[in-house]
Design a protein around this motif. Structure first.
Motif, short mmCIF file in Angstrom:
data_model
loop_
_atom_site.label_atom_id
_atom_site.label_comp_id
_atom_site.label_asym_id
_atom_site.label_seq_id
_atom_site.Cartn_x
_atom_site.Cartn_y
_atom_site.Cartn_z
N TYR A 1 14.26 -24.04 20.52
CA TYR A 1 15.62 -23.82 21.04
C TYR A 1 16.19 -22.45 20.68
CZ TYR A 1 15.70 -28.83 22.04
OH TYR A 1 15.42 -30.08 22.54
N GLY A 2 15.43 -21.65 19.95
CA GLY A 2 15.96 -20.34 19.56
C GLY A 2 17.25 -20.49 18.80
N GLU A 3 18.24 -19.62 19.13
CA GLU A 3 19.53 -19.66 18.44
C GLU A 3 20.59 -20.47 19.18
OE1 GLU A 3 19.79 -15.80 20.97
OE2 GLU A 3 18.25 -17.03 20.01
N HIS A 4 20.18 -21.22 20.21
CA HIS A 4 21.16 -21.80 21.14
C HIS A 4 21.69 -23.19 20.76
CE1 HIS A 4 20.45 -18.41 23.75
NE2 HIS A 4 19.15 -18.64 23.66
N HIS A 5 21.24 -23.74 19.63
CA HIS A 5 21.77 -25.02 19.16
C HIS A 5 22.15 -24.90 17.68
CE1 HIS A 5 20.82 -27.63 22.68
NE2 HIS A 5 19.93 -26.68 22.90
N PRO A 6 23.11 -24.05 17.36
CA PRO A 6 23.49 -23.87 15.95
C PRO A 6 24.23 -25.09 15.41
CG PRO A 6 25.01 -22.68 17.36
CD PRO A 6 23.93 -23.20 18.27
N VAL A 7 24.10 -25.29 14.10
CA VAL A 7 24.85 -26.36 13.43
C VAL A 7 25.94 -25.78 12.54
CG1 VAL A 7 22.97 -28.02 13.52
CG2 VAL A 7 23.13 -26.43 11.58
N ALA A 8 25.99 -24.45 12.47
CA ALA A 8 27.00 -23.76 11.65
C ALA A 8 27.28 -22.40 12.28
CB ALA A 8 26.50 -23.61 10.22
N PRO A 9 28.43 -21.80 11.98
CA PRO A 9 28.72 -20.46 12.50
C PRO A 9 27.70 -19.44 12.00
CG PRO A 9 30.71 -21.49 11.64
CD PRO A 9 29.57 -22.35 11.21
N ASN A 10 27.36 -18.51 12.85
CA ASN A 10 26.40 -17.47 12.48
C ASN A 10 27.07 -16.23 11.87
OD1 ASN A 10 23.57 -18.21 13.09
ND2 ASN A 10 24.37 -18.58 15.14
N ASP A 11 28.33 -16.38 11.50
CA ASP A 11 29.04 -15.20 10.99
C ASP A 11 28.94 -15.06 9.47
OD1 ASP A 11 30.52 -17.41 10.44
OD2 ASP A 11 32.36 -16.72 11.40
N THR A 12 28.22 -15.97 8.82
CA THR A 12 27.99 -15.86 7.37
C THR A 12 26.51 -16.07 7.08
OG1 THR A 12 28.33 -18.22 6.92
CG2 THR A 12 30.29 -16.80 6.89
N ALA A 13 26.07 -15.58 5.93
CA ALA A 13 24.68 -15.76 5.53
C ALA A 13 24.35 -17.24 5.33
CB ALA A 13 24.40 -14.98 4.24
N ALA A 14 25.31 -17.99 4.78
CA ALA A 14 25.09 -19.43 4.56
C ALA A 14 24.96 -20.16 5.89
CB ALA A 14 26.23 -20.01 3.74
N GLY A 15 25.79 -19.77 6.86
CA GLY A 15 25.71 -20.40 8.18
C GLY A 15 24.40 -20.11 8.87
N LYS A 16 23.94 -18.87 8.78
CA LYS A 16 22.66 -18.50 9.39
C LYS A 16 21.50 -19.26 8.75
CE LYS A 16 24.11 -13.86 10.79
NZ LYS A 16 23.97 -12.41 10.55
N ALA A 17 21.57 -19.44 7.44
CA ALA A 17 20.50 -20.17 6.74
C ALA A 17 20.42 -21.63 7.22
CB ALA A 17 20.76 -20.12 5.23
N LYS A 18 21.58 -22.23 7.50
CA LYS A 18 21.58 -23.61 8.01
C LYS A 18 21.00 -23.69 9.42
CE LYS A 18 25.53 -25.24 5.31
NZ LYS A 18 26.91 -25.77 5.36
N ASN A 19 21.22 -22.65 10.21
CA ASN A 19 20.74 -22.67 11.60
C ASN A 19 19.23 -22.44 11.69
OD1 ASN A 19 23.29 -23.16 12.66
ND2 ASN A 19 23.81 -20.98 12.73
#
Length: 251
Positions: free
Chosen positions: A222-240
């Motif tokens: 799914y690439g980046e198209h189904h995030p579970v957290a905002p991608n505006d923080t390092a923690a959010g990106k790690a969850k995605n």
């Protein structure tokens, strides 16, 4: 002498006037039983047969037994009749409830494994109506920008494969996800490709367990198209950045 004879005749004559109220009482009791019987059954054939038997026993005549069908009595009855009707929708709902309970048992088993191995930072489970999801953060499986499962994560993949063995076997989807940072290496042109290769490689490791049926497995990227957290923080990106193992319901 004549008076003596008349006196004897009067003494011999028995007063039978009590038979009239007695007969009326029997008739009323009989009517009561017939009404109760009519209310409790809708079998007209049995009712008519019983009525004829009573009429024969009483040497005919008119009265409550002259009815040939209890239908009119039942129609006038105000007693509600409770009926239980099982529909196909009820069966489906019951099957779904049973299946949900089974998924809850699988979740408990996986949660126990996560607790025993102290993997709560990298693994978690979520039970939804669409299935049981095991989420594995990508740092537990892959190096940054790589789709190759790390050597120290191979054992984890094999242990997870044991947890996926169920009877009967269930359909399972392996899905790869990334954050929204564009991929910048020569191996992959996009996050689509990276996520797809990660899910395929992880699935192949799981299927080394011969107790699992490959026909029950599928994968998705799914690439980046189904995030579970905002991608505006390092923690959010790690969850995605994650791999999800979704165990589907049987129905």
């Amino acid at each position: 002498m004549l008076k003596t004879r008349d006196k004897k005749k009067k003494e011999e004559h028995i007063d039978e006037s009590w038979l009239i109220p007695y007969a009326d009482m029997l008739t009323l009791l009989l009517a009561l039983f017939i009404v109760l019987f009519a209310v409790s059954t809708v079998d007209a054939q049995k009712f008519e047969s019983m009525a004829n038997s009573f009429k024969s026993a009483l040497n005919g005549g008119t009265g409550p037994m002259d009815y040939t069908s209890p239908v009119s009595v039942v129609e006038k009855s105000s007693i509600p009749v409770a009926e239980t009707v099982i529909t196909p929708e009820d069966d489906k709902e019951e099957d779904a409830n049973i299946d949900q309970v089974q998924l809850e048992e699988i979740k408990k088993r996986i949660d126990k494994y996560i607790e025993e191995k102290k993997l709560s930072r990298s693994l978690r489970t979520t039970l939804t109506e669409s299935g049981l999801i095991i989420t594995i953060l990508d740092n537990a499986l892959f190096a940054s920008g790589s789709a190759t499962v790390k050597k120290d994560a191979v054992g984890l993949a094999k242990e997870i494969s044991q947890l996926l063995v169920t009877d009967p076997p269930r359909n399972i989807i392996i899905a790869g996800h990334t954050d929204n940072v564009p991929i910048s290496n020569s191996n992959f042109d996009s996050n689509w490709e990276l996520s797809a290769h990660r899910s395929i490689n992880f699935m192949n490791l799981l299927l080394e367990n011969k107790k699992l049926d490959p026909r029950k497995f599928s994968q998705a990227g799914y690439g980046e198209h189904h995030p579970v957290a905002p991608n505006d923080t390092a923690a959010g990106k790690a969850k995605n950045r994650r791999v999800e193992v979704k165990i589907l319901p049987n129905k």
